[in-house]
Motif scaffolding. Structure first.
Motif, PDB file in Angstrom:
ATOM      1  N   MET A 322       7.923  -5.503  -0.141  1.00 13.94           N
ATOM      2  CA  MET A 322       7.370  -4.343   0.551  1.00 13.94           C
ATOM      3  C   MET A 322       6.331  -3.644  -0.321  1.00 13.94           C
ATOM      4  O   MET A 322       5.308  -3.142   0.188  1.00 13.94           O
ATOM      5  N   ALA A 323       6.566  -3.618  -1.646  1.00 15.38           N
ATOM      6  CA  ALA A 323       5.602  -2.986  -2.556  1.00 15.38           C
ATOM      7  C   ALA A 323       4.273  -3.736  -2.528  1.00 15.38           C
ATOM      8  O   ALA A 323       3.197  -3.125  -2.465  1.00 15.38           O
ATOM      9  N   ILE A 324       4.342  -5.054  -2.586  1.00 18.18           N
ATOM     10  CA  ILE A 324       3.110  -5.855  -2.546  1.00 18.18           C
ATOM     11  C   ILE A 324       2.397  -5.667  -1.212  1.00 18.18           C
ATOM     12  O   ILE A 324       1.160  -5.542  -1.162  1.00 18.18           O
ATOM     13  N   GLU A 325       3.159  -5.600  -0.136  1.00 16.38           N
ATOM     14  CA  GLU A 325       2.552  -5.414   1.190  1.00 16.38           C
ATOM     15  C   GLU A 325       1.910  -4.031   1.315  1.00 16.38           C
ATOM     16  O   GLU A 325       0.820  -3.891   1.882  1.00 16.38           O
ATOM     17  N   ALA A 326       2.582  -3.000   0.783  1.00 21.73           N
ATOM     18  CA  ALA A 326       2.016  -1.644   0.851  1.00 21.73           C
ATOM     19  C   ALA A 326       0.742  -1.568   0.014  1.00 21.73           C
ATOM     20  O   ALA A 326      -0.250  -0.940   0.416  1.00 21.73           O
TER      21      ALA A 326
END
Length: 456
Positions: A322-326
């Protein structure tokens, strides 16, 4: 009797009261220690610094505090109470030649029996050589050194200078104290705005005090701008500082934030620790605070990704994804649209299960690498692509785990012989790691039992 010369046209303009031309914040600068607002702890009646100032027995010091908290004013009062000459230089504008010149002048005054309080603003911007220039003069008493800094002196000033000065920590001024300074300016008919016939409500005044964000100078400047707008609306006859005027004056203001400075690192620390403490509300506040202060959202995305790895870890592997996607979403959308993706990431990271087991395990493994150095790979784990290697025993005895019962060769070690078995990763009983812990505990117990029965 000689006749006085007739003033040239416009000559009377030279006699305009220069005091009136100075900014309100400068005109209202406290003339006594009792007029200072804020710093209740540092300048409380009977405190060591207050007794020192009032007695005139001042010492060299470093004043550490945010902008507008009274560092310059306190330095001026030190000189006044000590009956000393006051000289000021700024590390932003002055170089070593300027420093040497002002020190030479101070030395001459010292020979003549006069003391000099030398105020060095932004002293942390001087390099080590420039800071060292003050040392002999402080030691001899040629100057009373007063350095002002918004940065942590422990990091920004050299130890030699710090050892010769006392560090006094000054705090941001509270809205109530700024309110008192604003009211004093409105009531003062000598230096303030009493002659303007201004009208302002308590609510409007409190808005200015709050918007000053701990900076008295900023509060007085905002009040002066509002007064000028009200005066224009009143056609020079005074006027009312309305909500509309304040909205215009206070538009686009930003809170204190120094990129790369002490406040920057304090705030990112607060964000990180709020995430770790599973407090999404506090984490979201600090995230919004840093954005408001002008922090690069890409920097925040990087730090949030670090939190996903360090503090959430394998308790919730989705956090890293989720961090990479955000981060990717922000790169695609930019601000302000992409900020929301990062804000949602902050909430999720703070709300989900936490584990630093992977972080600790990696640290333990690195310590063993340093301790055991280049320990040999066990023969059964080595690759054997050539006949010679096979003859030397490479890969001999290796058990292919997929062929073993349960898919794990329990009597096969994975560590160098000199080390023996190690346990680095100890999952916590939170999130996905609950399942990982159950599995690993079972395998470790089985391996220990097999080894105890004489297995390899």
């Amino acid at each position: 009797m000689p006749r006085k010369p007739t003033p040239a046209p416009g000559h009377d303009l030279l006699h305009v009261d220069r005091e009136a031309l100075r900014p309100l914040a400068e005109r209202m600068r406290p003339r006594t220690i009792d007029e200072m607002v804020g710093q209740r702890r540092l300048l409380a009646p009977g405190s060591a610094l207050r007794r020192s100032v009032e007695s005139g027995r001042v010492h060299s010091m470093v004043l550490w505090g945010p902008p507008g908290c009274g560092k310059t004013t306190l330095a001026l009062l030190l000189a006044k109470y000590a009956d000393a000459d006051f000289r000021a230089i700024s590390a932003v504008l002055s170089g070593l030649p300027d420093v040497r010149k002002v020190l030479a002048e101070a030395e001459q005054r010292f020979v003549e029996g006069r003391r000099t309080v030398l105020f060095v603003d932004e002293v942390h911007r001087f390099n080590k050589t420039q800071q060292d220039a003050f040392l002999p003069h402080i030691e001899r008493g040629t100057i009373v050194f007063v350095g002002a800094t918004t940065e942590n002196p422990s990091f920004e000033l050299n130890s030699a200078l710090l050892s010769r000065c006392r560090v006094h920590v000054m705090e941001a001024v509270s809205p109530d104290d700024i309110l008192a300074a604003l009211r004093r300016a409105l009531d003062d008919d000598e230096r303030g705005l009493a002659d303007r016939n201004l009208s302002i409500g308590d609510d409007q005044l409190l808005l200015i005090a709050t918007a000053a964000d701990g900076d008295v100078r900023r509060g007085l400047t905002l009040l002066e701008i509002a007064a000028e707008l009200a005066d224009e609306a009143g056609e020079g006859q005074g006027g009312t500082i309305t909500d509309a005027i304040l909205e215009q004056v206070l538009a686009d203001r930003t809170r204190r934030f120094d990129k790369g400075g002490e406040q920057f690192y304090d705030q990112i620390s607060a964000l990180h620790k709020s995430v770790r403490s599973s407090n999404p509300d506090a984490a979201l506040y600090w995230f919004a605070r840093m954005l408001d202060g002008g922090c690069d959202p890409a920097y925040l995305a990087r730090r949030l990704t670090r939190m996903a790895v360090e503090d959430i870890g394998l308790a919730d592997p989705r956090a890293l994804a989720m961090a990479i996607e955000a981060w990717d979403t922000y790169d695609r959308l930019g601000s302000p649209e992409g900020d929301l993706a990062l804000a949602q990431l902050v909430i999720y990271l703070a709300s989900t299960a936490k584990s630093n087991a992977g972080y600790l395990a990696f640290g333990a493994a690195k310590r063993d690498v340093r301790e055991y150095g280049s320990a040999d790979v066990p023969l059964h784990l080595r690759n054997a692509p050539t006949k010679l290697m096979k003859q030397l025993g490479y890969s001999k005895g290796y058990q292919y785990d997929h062929d073993a019962d349960g898919g794990v060769a329990l009597d096969q070690t994975g560590f160098p012989d000199v080390m023996g078995e190690r346990v680095y990763y100890e999952p916590v009983e939170r999130g996905l790691e609950i399942k990982l812990k159950e599995k690993l505990d079972r395998l470790r117990e089985q391996r220990a039992r097999v080894r105890g029965q004489g297995g390899a």
